[in-house]
Design a protein around this motif. Structure first.
Motif, mmCIF file in Angstrom:
data_model
loop_
_atom_site.group_PDB
_atom_site.id
_atom_site.type_symbol
_atom_site.label_atom_id
_atom_site.label_comp_id
_atom_site.label_asym_id
_atom_site.label_seq_id
_atom_site.Cartn_x
_atom_site.Cartn_y
_atom_site.Cartn_z
ATOM 1 N N ALA A 93 47.951 26.390 -17.206
ATOM 2 C CA ALA A 93 48.661 26.071 -15.978
ATOM 3 C C ALA A 93 47.949 26.692 -14.788
ATOM 4 O O ALA A 93 47.277 27.707 -14.905
ATOM 5 C CB ALA A 93 50.099 26.586 -16.047
ATOM 6 N N VAL A 94 48.093 26.053 -13.628
ATOM 7 C CA VAL A 94 47.537 26.589 -12.402
ATOM 8 C C VAL A 94 48.387 27.774 -11.971
ATOM 9 O O VAL A 94 49.609 27.669 -11.899
ATOM 10 C CB VAL A 94 47.521 25.512 -11.301
ATOM 11 N N PRO A 95 47.761 28.969 -11.703
ATOM 12 C CA PRO A 95 48.556 30.132 -11.301
ATOM 13 C C PRO A 95 49.316 29.846 -10.028
ATOM 14 O O PRO A 95 48.875 29.079 -9.178
ATOM 15 C CB PRO A 95 47.483 31.219 -11.092
ATOM 16 N N PRO A 96 50.494 30.462 -9.868
ATOM 17 C CA PRO A 96 51.268 30.239 -8.644
ATOM 18 C C PRO A 96 50.547 30.816 -7.442
ATOM 19 O O PRO A 96 49.713 31.717 -7.566
ATOM 20 C CB PRO A 96 52.580 30.981 -8.925
ATOM 21 N N ALA A 97 50.882 30.255 -6.271
ATOM 22 C CA ALA A 97 50.281 30.755 -5.046
ATOM 23 C C ALA A 97 50.702 32.199 -4.821
ATOM 24 O O ALA A 97 51.815 32.589 -5.145
ATOM 25 C CB ALA A 97 50.720 29.894 -3.868
ATOM 26 N N ARG A 99 52.002 35.704 -3.155
ATOM 27 C CA ARG A 99 53.052 35.967 -2.192
ATOM 28 C C ARG A 99 52.452 36.311 -0.839
ATOM 29 O O ARG A 99 51.364 36.873 -0.750
ATOM 30 C CB ARG A 99 53.940 37.122 -2.676
ATOM 31 N N ARG A 100 53.195 36.021 0.208
ATOM 32 C CA ARG A 100 52.754 36.372 1.547
ATOM 33 C C ARG A 100 52.617 37.892 1.628
ATOM 34 O O ARG A 100 53.461 38.651 1.209
ATOM 35 C CB ARG A 100 53.766 35.867 2.576
ATOM 36 N N GLY A 101 51.498 38.343 2.204
ATOM 37 C CA GLY A 101 51.261 39.768 2.297
ATOM 38 C C GLY A 101 50.382 40.287 1.183
ATOM 39 O O GLY A 101 50.046 41.465 1.155
ATOM 40 N N SER A 102 50.003 39.442 0.215
ATOM 41 C CA SER A 102 49.126 39.884 -0.853
ATOM 42 C C SER A 102 47.713 40.020 -0.324
ATOM 43 O O SER A 102 47.413 39.685 0.820
ATOM 44 C CB SER A 102 49.157 38.883 -2.012
ATOM 45 N N LEU A 103 46.807 40.498 -1.201
ATOM 46 C CA LEU A 103 45.420 40.689 -0.773
ATOM 47 C C LEU A 103 44.789 39.395 -0.284
ATOM 48 O O LEU A 103 43.906 39.404 0.567
ATOM 49 C CB LEU A 103 44.593 41.247 -1.944
ATOM 50 N N THR A 184 36.801 38.711 -6.132
ATOM 51 C CA THR A 184 35.839 37.853 -5.443
ATOM 52 C C THR A 184 36.089 37.949 -3.946
ATOM 53 O O THR A 184 37.221 37.748 -3.490
ATOM 54 C CB THR A 184 35.972 36.390 -5.902
ATOM 55 N N VAL A 185 35.046 38.272 -3.200
ATOM 56 C CA VAL A 185 35.154 38.487 -1.760
ATOM 57 C C VAL A 185 34.309 37.441 -1.037
ATOM 58 O O VAL A 185 33.149 37.215 -1.392
ATOM 59 C CB VAL A 185 34.686 39.907 -1.371
ATOM 60 N N VAL A 209 39.283 36.404 -2.016
ATOM 61 C CA VAL A 209 39.630 35.028 -2.403
ATOM 62 C C VAL A 209 39.743 34.908 -3.927
ATOM 63 O O VAL A 209 39.604 33.820 -4.479
ATOM 64 C CB VAL A 209 38.583 34.022 -1.862
ATOM 65 N N SER A 210 40.016 36.030 -4.598
ATOM 66 C CA SER A 210 40.054 36.021 -6.060
ATOM 67 C C SER A 210 41.086 35.049 -6.603
ATOM 68 O O SER A 210 40.801 34.247 -7.514
ATOM 69 C CB SER A 210 40.354 37.427 -6.583
ATOM 70 N N GLU A 211 42.301 35.084 -6.056
ATOM 71 C CA GLU A 211 43.351 34.209 -6.571
ATOM 72 C C GLU A 211 43.050 32.746 -6.270
ATOM 73 O O GLU A 211 43.329 31.855 -7.079
ATOM 74 C CB GLU A 211 44.707 34.614 -5.980
ATOM 75 N N LEU A 212 42.477 32.502 -5.102
ATOM 76 C CA LEU A 212 42.116 31.132 -4.750
ATOM 77 C C LEU A 212 41.078 30.589 -5.718
ATOM 78 O O LEU A 212 41.207 29.470 -6.238
ATOM 79 C CB LEU A 212 41.579 31.087 -3.317
ATOM 80 N N ARG A 213 40.036 31.374 -5.987
ATOM 81 C CA ARG A 213 38.991 30.916 -6.910
ATOM 82 C C ARG A 213 39.536 30.812 -8.333
ATOM 83 O O ARG A 213 39.163 29.906 -9.081
ATOM 84 C CB ARG A 213 37.793 31.862 -6.866
ATOM 85 N N ARG A 214 40.424 31.718 -8.690
ATOM 86 C CA ARG A 214 41.022 31.635 -10.022
ATOM 87 C C ARG A 214 41.854 30.361 -10.155
ATOM 88 O O ARG A 214 41.836 29.692 -11.186
ATOM 89 C CB ARG A 214 41.885 32.878 -10.280
#
Length: 480
Positions: A93-97, A99-103, A184-185, A209-214
């Motif tokens: 599954a695609v990880p959830p977006a 939360r606001r305020g995260s890295l 990932t930066v 951008v680690s979560e975005l790339r993940r």
């Protein structure tokens, strides 16, 4: 050879496509506005505040481009799939977006002065890199110590191009935080020129951008998994179809058995595939002239779908033909088929009807294993034959099967079929639906005409399982 029915259906459109198109249009308009403001800001000088604004504009454009790509993917929807889908546990599954305020939402900035070898970091950058805010910021020479070995050449090349050739920085690399977490930066920067045109310092903004790339990798892997599953399903479907066509009777249209004699059967059959599954089921029909002049009629259904089930069906049908050719009576034949299915490595259940037509006496000897009884039509009316005892094949070890004998007249019509021919109905309802076709059967001149009637009445139904029908008419009668 069975004739497969199919209907071309328009591909389902993803829900909310109009809303996604509107979001794409808004995103692209916003990109144009941001880009126009960014170009204006570039001509306003080299003030640190201006540099910060330009960097944020560049970063905003970068993220809007990502958003545009994601929305386009959302509009396109996932790639095509078999109607029989892969289990959820095997699809990532695609990880959830976040939360606001995260890295992922923080942007840090840094400036490295080449004349004084001083470094200035924002508080957000310390958080992104997991550094103690009380510690001094790292210099450009020290920065690679945070970077994974395989990514250091990339960072070195970007910084060198910026300092030596005054090229802007726009790239990503992975860093290892003190807690061992790899992030990932994304780094965007530019040189700050001195009055003589030499590079005095380097300004950069960095974003985790680690979560975005993940998420992007998960989407890509999920799409790849769906594509592999679709290709596997297509291959399995092709193999099952080829196996089915190799095993089922090769005759098309009508057939007369025995080939000679006045008391032969006029035969026709049809296979109706599932409309909700891309996989082939274990339904079969068969008609075979035996060595003693009798005719074997059978229909059956092995539970499940796919190559394994089709292979099991082929095994049962081969055994049935061989034992019948050796003279085995229907009741004993069912008993041995039950033992065969019970002994297979992969347990399965099956239902079947086996009939032996004796043209010399116009009698039908038959047995069944948990299967709908044949229907007999005579003089414009029809009825279901009284079924002898018999349980599903593979359900009980050592089960016995009774057989019954029915006298037939010239012009009688037998309908053998599998469950699913009348979708969504109980067996009793299915029998009534078929018996209602008696007037049309009475007007038909051949068994093939009767099969066409069944297909016209029942073939367009949405069916979750495969089905087949075999019709035999005793020769010696012609409609008025």
């Amino acid at each position: 050879m069975p004739s497969h029915l199919s209907a071309d259906r328009p591909a389902a459109q993803p829900p909310g496509r109009g809303s996604v198109d509107a979001l794409i249009s808004q995103t692209r308009r916003l990109k144009g506005d941001v880009d126009a403001v960014r170009r204006d800001a570039q001509s306003e000088g080299s003030d640190p505040q201006d540099r910060w604004q330009r960097a944020l504009y560049d970063l905003a454009l970068h993220q809007l481009n990502d958003l545009d790509a994601h929305l386009a993917q959302l509009r396109e929807g996932p790639p095509p799939v078999p109607k029989a889908p892969e289990p959820v546990s095997t699809v990532r599954a695609v990880p959830p977006a976040p939360r606001r305020g995260s890295l992922l939402s923080r942007v840090g900035s840094a400036e490295w002065n080449l004349l004084t070898d001083e470094a200035t970091w924002s508080g957000e950058l310390f958080q992104i890199l997991g550094r103690d805010p009380a510690a001094p910021p790292l210099t450009l020479d020290e920065l690679p110590s945070l970077v994974l070995d395989e990514d250091r050449p990339k960072l070195t090349a970007m910084v060198t191009d910026c300092l030596v050739d005054a090229m802007p920085i726009d790239g990503e690399f992975r860093v290892v935080r003190p807690d061992g977490d790899v992030r990932t930066v994304h780094m965007m920067g530019e040189p700050v020129l001195d009055t003589d045109g030499s590079t005095a310092s380097m300004w950069a903004v960095l974003r985790d951008v680690s979560e975005l790339r993940r998420s992007q990798r998960a989407v890509s892997e999920t799409r790849d998994s769906l594509q592999r599953h679709r290709q596997h399903a297509q291959t399995e479907h092709r193999l099952a179809v080829e196996l089915q066509e190799a095993v089922l009777p090769p005759w098309r249209g009508s057939l007369r058995l025995p080939h000679q004699g006045a008391e032969s059967l006029d035969l026709a059959a049809h296979y109706l595939p599932s409309s909700t599954s891309a996989l082939i089921g274990g339904d079969w029909y068969d008609a075979l002239q035996l060595a003693d002049g009798d005719t074997l009629l059978s229909v059956g259904d092995l539970t499940g779908h796919g190559v394994a089930v089709t292979s099991g069906m082929a095994m049962l049908l081969g055994a049935l033909r061989g034992m019948a050719m050796a003279g085995t009576e229907p009741g004993q034949l069912m008993s041995w088929l039950n033992q065969l299915l019970d002994a297979t490595v992969q347990p399965a259940l099956g239902s079947a009807v086996c009939c032996r037509y004796r043209p010399g006496t116009r009698t039908l000897v038959w047995a069944q294993a948990g299967h709908p009884a044949p229907l007999l039509f005579r003089n414009g009316t029809g009825r279901s034959l009284d079924a002898p005892d018999g349980v599903l094949l593979g359900a009980t070890s050592g089960a016995g099967y009774e057989q019954a004998e029915v006298p037939l007249d010239a012009g009688d019509l037998l309908v053998l079929y599998t469950d699913g021919l009348v979708p969504g109905r109980s067996r009793e309802e299915a029998v009534h639906r078929l018996l209602d076709l008696a007037p049309r059967f009475g007007e038909a001149r051949t068994a093939q005409d009767c099969v066409r009637t069944v297909v016209e009445e029942l073939g367009e139904f949405e069916r979750e399982d495969d089905a087949c029908v075999l019709i035999a008419r005793v020769a010696g009668w012609v409609a008025d």
